[in-house]
Design a protein around this motif. Structure first.
Motif, PDB file in Angstrom:
ATOM      1  N   ALA A   1       0.656  -1.278   0.040  1.00 23.44           N
ATOM      2  CA  ALA A   1       0.139   0.128   0.036  1.00 23.44           C
ATOM      3  C   ALA A   1       1.047   1.135   0.064  1.00 23.44           C
ATOM      4  O   ALA A   1       0.571   2.369  -0.831  1.00 23.44           O
TER       5      ALA A   1
ATOM      6  N   ILE B   1       2.343   1.713  -3.540  1.00 24.81           N
ATOM      7  CA  ILE B   1       1.521   2.407  -4.386  1.00 24.81           C
ATOM      8  C   ILE B   1       1.196   3.768  -4.164  1.00 24.81           C
ATOM      9  O   ILE B   1       1.109   4.599  -5.137  1.00 24.81           O
ATOM     10  N   ILE B   2       1.034   4.254  -2.982  1.00 22.13           N
ATOM     11  CA  ILE B   2       0.850   5.632  -2.625  1.00 22.13           C
ATOM     12  C   ILE B   2       2.012   6.513  -3.025  1.00 22.13           C
ATOM     13  O   ILE B   2       1.963   7.487  -3.635  1.00 22.13           O
TER      14      ILE B   2
ATOM     15  N   PHE C   1       2.163   6.712  -6.777  1.00 17.47           N
ATOM     16  CA  PHE C   1       0.827   7.688  -7.035  1.00 17.47           C
ATOM     17  C   PHE C   1       1.426   9.104  -6.931  1.00 17.47           C
ATOM     18  O   PHE C   1       1.395  10.034  -7.857  1.00 17.47           O
TER      19      PHE C   1
ATOM     20  N   LEU D   1      -5.562   9.477 -11.289  1.00 10.15           N
ATOM     21  CA  LEU D   1      -4.637   8.655 -10.478  1.00 10.15           C
ATOM     22  C   LEU D   1      -5.340   8.164  -9.117  1.00 10.15           C
ATOM     23  O   LEU D   1      -4.812   7.061  -8.687  1.00 10.15           O
ATOM     24  N   SER D   2      -5.919   8.925  -8.572  1.00  8.41           N
ATOM     25  CA  SER D   2      -6.728   8.541  -7.540  1.00  8.41           C
ATOM     26  C   SER D   2      -7.609   7.453  -7.359  1.00  8.41           C
ATOM     27  O   SER D   2      -7.620   6.341  -6.736  1.00  8.41           O
TER      28      SER D   2
ATOM     29  N   CYS E   1      -5.381   4.576  -8.197  1.00  3.83           N
ATOM     30  CA  CYS E   1      -4.749   4.036  -6.683  1.00  3.83           C
ATOM     31  C   CYS E   1      -5.663   3.334  -5.805  1.00  3.83           C
ATOM     32  O   CYS E   1      -5.446   2.393  -5.297  1.00  3.83           O
TER      33      CYS E   1
ATOM     34  N   CYS F   1      -6.272  -0.158  -7.042  1.00  2.00           N
ATOM     35  CA  CYS F   1      -5.186  -0.909  -6.609  1.00  2.00           C
ATOM     36  C   CYS F   1      -5.367  -1.410  -5.049  1.00  2.00           C
ATOM     37  O   CYS F   1      -5.075  -2.622  -4.784  1.00  2.00           O
ATOM     38  N   LEU F   2      -5.552  -0.340  -4.324  1.00  2.00           N
ATOM     39  CA  LEU F   2      -5.840  -0.709  -2.698  1.00  2.00           C
ATOM     40  C   LEU F   2      -6.942  -1.542  -2.379  1.00  2.00           C
ATOM     41  O   LEU F   2      -6.735  -2.468  -1.661  1.00  2.00           O
TER      42      LEU F   2
END
Length: 735
Positions: free
Chosen positions: A9, A12-13, A16, A309-310, A313, A316-317
């Protein structure tokens, strides 16, 4: 597993944030470079267009017009010292009205007096020679000039009007004539190509509110002095005071000695030069203003990138969470019986309250339909009486000056809430909306022992603290709900008399109306005074009309005010065919909804005075057009034999565009220019054929026709005879 989930996580952040910063920087730099190049190209194009298309034509026109003026009386006599300065006022006023110049100044060295007229302010004055003027070896000099405005006029707090003026020497004794354009004209026509930042509006510029930008367009004379600029702030200043002067002073023009452009680190600049009038147009755009202009777009692009992108993201989360989260957590469920029962009781109470409110709303809609004469089931009224027994006291609540209040606030809803809270001692209060600013309150129960007027005064005071003024009409209490309609009709008549009672009143007793007659004679005289623009007599007539209405109570007064306004509008609209003077429907609505006689009088007075100004301007321009039309007809009658006669030739002679001359010629003669000229020439040719022995081969040339074949065709089409046939039968035709 949870540790792996947390590490992935965080990764990924972090990715991002990194992708967002890099992509945002790339897009911002690319968009800025693109926008900067586009602005530079537009600036160069605007400066070039201003120079080549406008400067030469404008200043050549006013220079040519000025040299013609000094040959006409009474200006010629003033320069020779034989005419008084005051004799030139009407002449200068007329010449500025029909020419491109908006300011004319003439200095006579023999008398040592200068006369000037400013068309913008309709201001004529006399004085001395301009102390800042120095011709040197030149016969023509361009300078800025500040003209005092007419006393009493205010234009956004300024006390002078700037002009770009061309001074021309007309005698070795020092006499000169100066003609020019006001700064507003040079901005809207010559300097109109400025590309403004998005956060700057034309209204801000006009009101002098723009002080956060150095981007500008300048009209500059050969000495570097600013004649005019787009923001109307820098006339009379020198370019040496500006950071970009060194670039301008040391620059080299292109091969045509006409244009150069620079892209510096802090600004874009372009300059054009017209050698014939000898003037520069300098355009400057600060790069800080470019950044301000594209910043909103960049923020929107950044927001879109952030959202995209949010979403990616978050997906993905979510996939990681679904992959690592135990399934046991998804099926856990806790049931607490006591809390569920309490929650159910709260829901039941809320449902009961909403049901009662919905029932009351339905009853109020039925009453609204009943009062407005719509078809309803009368049994429903009986049902309402069973629900709310007792007497029914109707009260009308009106919001004063509703149009001046904020439209975003639900003012009727506010009035209802205040009334229901203050009249809480009554069994029930039914509220019926009559209009956007009127509410009918029906008090259900026994109101005989209550000081209703005192309660209404408290209600009015509470609403006044909230910023809204209200008036009230107290109707007659009824034992039956259906009889409320009778009281409503009586109150409705009083609503028309609100202009008599005034704002903030509480009307509880109203008897018979006063006798009032319509002032037809005064209105007819008032309309006549509009034509003569007699302001003093207009004021006296309005005082007379409203003095007759003062202190009287009659529903006819509002109707009479409506009729007076309609009569004035009907007369004014006959001149204002395009309805550009005022919004007639708006002024009619405001007079009808006026809260007092003084407010209605103010509105009608303003309408009359605005109309006087418009009619005076309309009559002056009409007289000017008639003089031009008569001169054109006279010129055609004298020069019809000129084969080169055309609208283009007339435009050079009279100083108007061919399109404008064609339009006023059509309005004056009801014929197009070519039709009128052909008919005039054929009439002259017919006279020569019938009354002289001149050969036909000479006649067609004497009336301005270039070929004999064309002459025969036009003659036959006009009279049905060829020239030879008409001469052969002229005895019969003359008889």
């Amino acid at each position: 597993m949870n540790k792996i989930f947390r590490k992935l996580a965080r990764l990924i952040i972090f990715a991002f944030v990194l992708i967002f910063l890099i992509s945002n920087a790339i897009i911002s730099l690319s968009y800025y470079n693109y926008f900067e190049k586009m602005m530079a190209a537009k600036l160069t194009q605007s400066v070039s267009t201003s120079s080549t298309a406008y400067i030469q034509s404008f200043f050549d026109t006013i220079k040519r017009e000025a040299l013609k003026l000094i040959e006409e009386e009474p200006l010629k006599g003033f320069l020779e010292g034989s005419a008084e300065p005051e004799s030139t006022e009407d002449f200068l006023r007329y010449r500025t009205d029909v020419s491109a110049s908006e300011f004319i100044e003439v200095y006579s060295a023999k008398s040592g007096i200068a006369v000037a007229y400013d068309e913008q302010g309709d201001y004529f004055y006399t004085g001395g020679k301009n102390p800042d003027l120095d011709f040197g070896d030149e016969s023509c000099v361009f300078l800025p000039y500040a003209v005092p405005k007419k006393p009493g006029a205010t234009v956004y707090g300024n006390y002078v009007r700037d002009y770009a003026v061309v001074y021309q020497k007309i005698g070795e004794d020092g006499s000169y004539i100066a003609t020019g354009l006001c700064a507003h004209v040079t901005r809207s026509v010559i300097l109109s190509g400025l590309i403004l930042p998005e956060n700057v509006s034309y209204k801000d510029i006009r009101e002098g509110l723009v002080d956060n930008t150095d981007s500008n367009m300048y009209l500059v004379n050969p000495d570097g002095m600013i004649l005019s600029d787009y923001f109307l702030k820098y006339a009379g200043q020198s370019l040496t005071d500006y950071d970009f002067y060194e670039t301008f002073h040391n620059s080299a023009f292109d091969s045509d000695h006409r244009l150069f452009s620079y892209n510096e680190s802090s600004y874009l600049m372009s300059c054009a030069y017209q050698p014939k009038p000898g003037l520069y147009v300098v355009g400057v755009i600060q790069k800080q203003d470019i950044i301000a202009a594209i910043l909103p777009t960049l923020l929107i692009l950044s927001l879109l990138i952030l959202i995209a992108l949010s979403v990616f993201c978050a997906l993905c989360l979510l996939l990681l969470y679904r992959a690592f989260s135990p399934y046991e957590k998804l099926v856990q469920k806790v049931s607490e019986t006591s809390k569920s029962e309490l929650y159910g009781a709260e829901l039941l109470g809320e449902a009961i309250q909403k049901g009662a409110a919905a029932e009351q709303k339905a009853y109020e809609m039925v009453l609204s339909d009943y009062l407005l004469d719509r078809e309803i089931d009368l049994d429903t009224l009986s049902e309402i009486e069973e629900q709310y027994p007792g007497e029914y006291l109707p009260i009308t609540c009106q919001i004063d000056d509703y149009e001046s209040l904020s439209p975003s606030t639900r003012w009727l809803h506010t009035c209802r809430e205040v009334a229901e809270s203050i009249f809480c001692f009554m069994d029930k209060v039914l509220c019926v909306s009559l209009d956007k600013n009127k509410l009918l309150l029906i008090l259900c129960g026994d109101s005989a022992q209550v000081d209703i007027e005192g309660v209404l005064a408290e209600c009015r005071s509470t609403l006044a603290e909230a910023g809204v003024s209200t008036s009230y009409i107290l109707g007659k209490a009824q034992s039956k709900l259906k009889d409320v309609k009778e009281s409503y009709y009586d109150m409705q008549k009083i609503m028309f008399m609100s202009v008599c009672y005034g704002a903030g009143s509480i009307i509880s007793q109203f008897g018979g109306e006063d006798h009032v007659e319509f002032p037809s004679t005064a209105v007819t005289t008032l309309i006549g005074c509009l034509n003569t623009c007699d302001r003093e007599k207009i004021s006296k007539l309005l005082d007379q009309i409203f003095d007759d209405f003062e202190g009287k109570k009659s529903s006819l007064i509002s109707i009479y005010l409506h009729q007076i306004t309609l009569s004035l509008i009907s007369h004014i609209a006959s001149f204002d065919s395009e309805q550009t003077l005022i919004d007639y429907q708006d002024i009619l609505n405001r007079v009808t909804a006026a809260s007092s006689l003084s407010a209605a009088k103010t509105l009608i007075s303003q309408l009359c005075f605005d109309s006087c100004d418009y009619l005076a301007s309309f009559q002056n321009k009409a007289r000017g057009k008639q003089e031009v039309e008569a001169k054109i007809i006279e010129y055609l009658n004298e020069h019809y034999s000129d084969p080169n006669l055309s609208l283009t030739l007339l435009s050079n002679i009279f100083g108007y565009s061919p399109k404008y001359l064609g339009r006023i010629f059509k309005n004056y003669t009801n014929l197009f220019f070519t039709q009128y000229l052909t008919k005039l020439r054929m009439d002259k040719a017919r006279d020569l054929v019938l009354n002289t022995e001149m050969p036909i081969a000479e006649i067609f040339e004497s009336v301005g026709i270039t070929t004999l074949q064309h002459f025969y065709r036009l003659f036959k089409k006009e009279f049905g005879y060829s020239p030879a046939a008409m001469r052969k039968h002229r005895g019969e035709l003359l008889e």
